[in-house]
Design an enzyme around this catalytic site. Structure first.
Site, PDB file in Angstrom:
ATOM      1  N   ASP A 149      -8.974   3.519  -2.875  1.00 19.84           N
ATOM      2  CA  ASP A 149     -10.013   3.954  -1.934  1.00 19.84           C
ATOM      3  C   ASP A 149     -11.255   4.493  -2.628  1.00 19.84           C
ATOM      4  O   ASP A 149     -11.484   5.706  -2.675  1.00 19.84           O
ATOM      5  CB  ASP A 149      -9.435   4.999  -0.980  1.00 19.84           C
ATOM      6  CG  ASP A 149      -8.285   4.419  -0.168  1.00 19.84           C
ATOM      7  OD1 ASP A 149      -8.127   3.177  -0.163  1.00 19.84           O
ATOM      8  OD2 ASP A 149      -7.544   5.200   0.449  1.00 19.84           O
ATOM      9  N   GLU A 199       2.764   4.990  -3.933  1.00 16.99           N
ATOM     10  CA  GLU A 199       2.793   5.969  -5.049  1.00 16.99           C
ATOM     11  C   GLU A 199       4.138   6.693  -5.115  1.00 16.99           C
ATOM     12  O   GLU A 199       4.555   7.012  -6.224  1.00 16.99           O
ATOM     13  CB  GLU A 199       1.651   6.969  -4.885  1.00 16.99           C
ATOM     14  CG  GLU A 199       0.281   6.347  -5.078  1.00 16.99           C
ATOM     15  CD  GLU A 199      -0.125   5.390  -3.956  1.00 16.99           C
ATOM     16  OE1 GLU A 199       0.318   5.627  -2.805  1.00 16.99           O
ATOM     17  OE2 GLU A 199      -0.829   4.420  -4.226  1.00 16.99           O
ATOM     18  N   ASP A 213       0.858  -1.195   0.000  1.00 17.81           N
ATOM     19  CA  ASP A 213       0.000   0.000   0.000  1.00 17.81           C
ATOM     20  C   ASP A 213       0.894   1.246   0.000  1.00 17.81           C
ATOM     21  O   ASP A 213       2.104   1.156   0.210  1.00 17.81           O
ATOM     22  CB  ASP A 213      -0.891  -0.039   1.256  1.00 17.81           C
ATOM     23  CG  ASP A 213      -1.966   1.055   1.239  1.00 17.81           C
ATOM     24  OD1 ASP A 213      -2.319   1.551   0.156  1.00 17.81           O
ATOM     25  OD2 ASP A 213      -2.459   1.413   2.338  1.00 17.81           O
TER      26      ASP A 213
END
Ligand code: MIG
Length: 771
Positions: free
Chosen positions: A457, A383, A380
């Protein structure tokens, strides 16, 4: 305007000089050309997105005076020497793209191509909106943005600079091998043009020829790679929540699943399993004995996948931090000092995954997880995401690479893929004969080689259920076959009917996981009462019963890059009705789902492409080439089977390990011509890649004497537990006899269906005496 000054033809390249740049055209793989424009003398290497590449494929170059003609296997290109305007042709010389023009103005490189009015744009990876990406501008910049993923929100977590320009019969793909922040204006500023701009000092473009859409996707995935077969359990149903924050709670959830007889293969451990959000640790109070927990859950057929964030807590007594500092493994700031960011643990450093040595180090840290019994890893925040910066990510001038020569703006979009790769390889080194499972939020082109991707999300709203279809389908056309959204939605409170409808769709989405954010209401299948629970249970059980069919579709994705969940235009490219259709989807080659996206809706309009279709639930035959109004009661996802399909299926079990694999059922939907396939292997090791698999194909037809079917072992390399075969031939009444060439068979009529029992072996059957 760019202009060729001199040029030279090599056996495998056209190399030309421009003012300050060089142009090099090569054929990296059949059916595509690479057009690379880079500063003189600094030929570009392919980025890590590229999996397969042959720099020595032959080219033929012909000089036509005002233009050069470049020919290679399956493609050709003409290049105007004065303007650099290009036209790209398929193997038959049909133009796929005309007027492609690279330019450079004030140091900004731009690629411009005209869009015909009827041309659609598909692909572009993980983007909001509907199927056709025309009319908007997109940025390729991996971003963790908590805003709702509505149609105007861009960018999201994954960047795939790959556009498919679809004109019926003339499909072409453009892949820009460029991880910087490129902009894709797909007919927004100028409705008749696609314009791509890059901050890089040139263009590195791959033109991928069709003329068919499936061919373009197959070629693109030959270049950037394909999903390796995941373990079968990872195709099962998965439950997550931010967070199941203790071992006791995790046991309780699994107990609920088992008591309620709802299948489950995977349970996720979100960030609260850690000690102060330190990756590679467990909280000693809430997870005192992770080994025991995971061994116990595994006995229930449930595997645990923990989350791992890249941010390593700044803590002088924490080895991942001290080792990283000691070896210079973290991303540095512009002054060369370890860069600090802020995420869940407070101050963190970011591993510099641009360095191969760091990837190895990071991967090796996962041994502890495996030793404790985890089954896969969930990457997770890669980025990468930070809390302390308005840009939500690292400063653009942060330094990567052993010598610090790469600035963050150059590698930002690669960070997530590198993390996934490091993780996957770490798992593989520790368990060399097991298929690793990695789930990643961020990624670049080629991420499919390293990880499955979930779409981040989303919200628990109907619009996000609806949007998940085009999003996942365009990801499929962008090489990412193993994808799916958070079922039930992440942010906001879910509601029963939404969960029911979403779980039905999830059952046929490649990645199938229910997940919800902290602070939202629970959304396990049972929390909204017995009616919703029953609908979810049935949908999840269907997922398991359909695994033989889905697994075969996964295998095709791993071999040819064929998307698992795809828009109808992929299978019916000649049908003008389906070009924008995104509220229906093909699941593999023969099944279509037409979900419901609004509360209270119990009927919906469905478009069936030409041919005959069978309503899966009623068995009714429906004519294609037109719309139908069909029933969609809450307990049913409307499903349609192509007439002529032969679908391999089994029966449900609480987890994949408990599937009864002794018998396979082939569901036959008779037509003039019938075909189907079943791929079978051990579901967990790499033996399949060494030929230990079975591929069964079944063909059939109808003639005056009746109906015939032939089962063939196209590949027989796996000693399968499946020894018995049941054929269910749908909608046959009044059969007089079933004969077999080979072992005798038992047959009976069951309502409208003919059921034949036979051994799982090559054979052919005849059904005679049909009315
Ligand atoms: O800042 O780990 O997308 O799935 O539950 C939020 C907590 C961090 C974002 C992920 C989500 C996950 C959550 N994470």
């Amino acid at each position: 305007m760019l202009k060729l000054e001199t040029w030279r033809a090599h056996a495998d390249a056209l190399v030309a000089l421009l003012d300050s740049h060089e142009l090099r055209i090569t054929c990296p793989l059949p059916g595509m050309l690479r057009i690379s424009l880079y500063p003189k003398g600094q030929a570009w290497q392919p980025t890590p997105a590229i999996a397969l590449f042959d720099p020595t494929r032959p080219l033929r170059i012909r000089d036509h005076g005002a233009s050069l003609h470049v020919e290679a296997e399956g493609v050709s290109l003409s290049l105007a020497t004065e303007s650099l305007r290009m036209a790209f042709f398929d193997k038959d010389g049909m133009p796929l793209l005309e007027g492609l023009l690279p330019t450079c103005e004030a140091g900004v490189w731009r690629l411009d191509t005209p869009l015909a009015p009827e041309t659609r744009c598909y692909g572009l990876g993980e983007k909001t909106g509907f199927l056709d990406k025309r009319g908007r501008r997109y940025t390729m910049w991996n971003t963790d943005d908590p805003s709702p993923h509505i149609e105007t929100l861009d960018p999201l977590y994954v960047s795939i600079p790959w556009a498919i320009l679809f004109t019926q019969g003339r499909v072409v793909g453009l892949y820009l091998d460029d991880p910087t922040r490129t902009h894709w204006d797909v007919g927004r500023d100028d409705p008749d043009h696609l314009e791509v701009t890059t901050p890089r000092e040139g263009l590195d473009l791959y033109l991928v020829a069709g003329p068919e859409l499936d061919q373009v996707v197959e070629r693109y995935t030959a270049l950037t790679g394909r999903m390796p077969m995941p373990p079968l359990w990872a195709i099962g149903y998965q439950q997550s929540r931010w967070s199941y924050d203790s071992a006791a709670r995790m046991r309780e959830v699994v107990r609920e699943y088992r008591e309620r007889e709802i299948p489950l293969d995977v349970l996720y451990a979100d960030i609260d399993y850690m000690d102060g959000y330190r990756v590679f640790t467990w909280n000693a109070e809430t997870f005192p004995e992770p080994e025991t927990l995971m061994a116990d859950l595994l006995r229930e057929g449930v595997r645990v996948v923990p989350i791992v964030d890249p941010g390593v807590k700044k803590d002088g007594a924490y080895p991942p931090f001290t080792e990283g500092i000691r070896h210079g493994y973290f991303v540095k700031d512009r002054d060369g000092l370890p860069l600090l960011g802020e995420v869940w643990p407070g101050d963190v450093c970011y591993p510099d995954f641009a360095q191969p040595e760091v990837r190895r180090w990071w991967g090796d840290w996962h041994r502890g997880y495996l030793d404790a019994g985890v089954a896969g890893i969930w990457c997770d925040m890669n980025e990468p995401s930070t809390f302390d910066s308005p840009t939500k990510t690292l400063p653009l001038d942060a330094r990567h690479g052993e010598d610090g020569s790469l600035t963050h703006d150059r590698v930002h979009n690669l960070y997530g893929s590198w993390m996934a790769e490091a993780t996957r390889e770490g798992l593989s080194r520790a368990r060399p004969d097991e298929r690793p499972f990695v789930l990643s939020r961020a990624g670049f082109a080629g991420i499919q080689r390293h990880a499955a991707v979930w779409t981040g999300d989303n919200f628990s709203i109907w619009a996000h259920l609806e949007q998940s279809l085009p999003m996942v389908m365009n990801m499929g056309l962008s090489g990412l076959a193993f994808v799916g959204p958070d079922v039930g939605g992440f942010s906001g409170d879910c509601q029963g009917e939404l969960l029911a409808r979403w779980t039905q769709v999830g059952a046929f989405t490649p990645f199938f996981r229910n997940h919800a954010a902290k602070g939202t209401c629970d959304q396990e299948p049972w929390v909204f009462g017995p009616e919703i629970e029953a609908v979810c249970r049935e949908a999840i059980r269907m997922r398991y019963a359909w695994l033989p069919y889905l697994y075969t579709a996964f295998w095709r994705a791993s071999q040819q890059g064929e998307p698992i969940l795809r828009p109808l235009v992929y299978d019916f490219p000649d049908d003008p009705e389906v070009l924008d259709l995104a509220d229906q989807a093909m699941v593999g080659r023969d099944l279509m789902m037409t979900p419901v996206f609004r509360p209270g809706v119990r009927k919906r309009a469905v478009y069936l492409p030409a041919g005959e279709w069978v309503d899966y639930w009623s068995g009714e035959r429906l004519a294609g080439g037109r719309h139908h109004l069909v029933d969609a009661p809450l307990e049913r996802l409307p499903l349609f089977v192509r007439a002529g399909a032969v679908l391999p299926r089994g029966s449900w079990a609480p987890s994949v390990e408990r599937l009864d694999r002794s018998r396979l059922t082939l569901h036959v939907y008779p037509a003039e011509a019938m075909a189907g396939a079943w791929y079978d292997d051990d579901g967990r090791s790499l033996a399949y890649a060494r030929g230990e698999y079975n591929l069964w194909t079944i063909t059939g037809g109808r003639d005056e004497a009746g109906l015939w079917l032939k089962l063939n072992a196209d590949h027989a390399g796996y000693d399968s537990p499946t020894k018995a075969l049941r054929l269910v031939i749908h909608g046959l009444v009044g059969v007089a006899d079933v004969s077999s060439e080979g072992p005798p068979v038992d047959w009976r009529l069951d309502g409208q269906d003919l059921v034949v029992e036979a051994p799982m072996a090559a054979a052919s059957w005849r059904v005679s005496g049909l009315p």
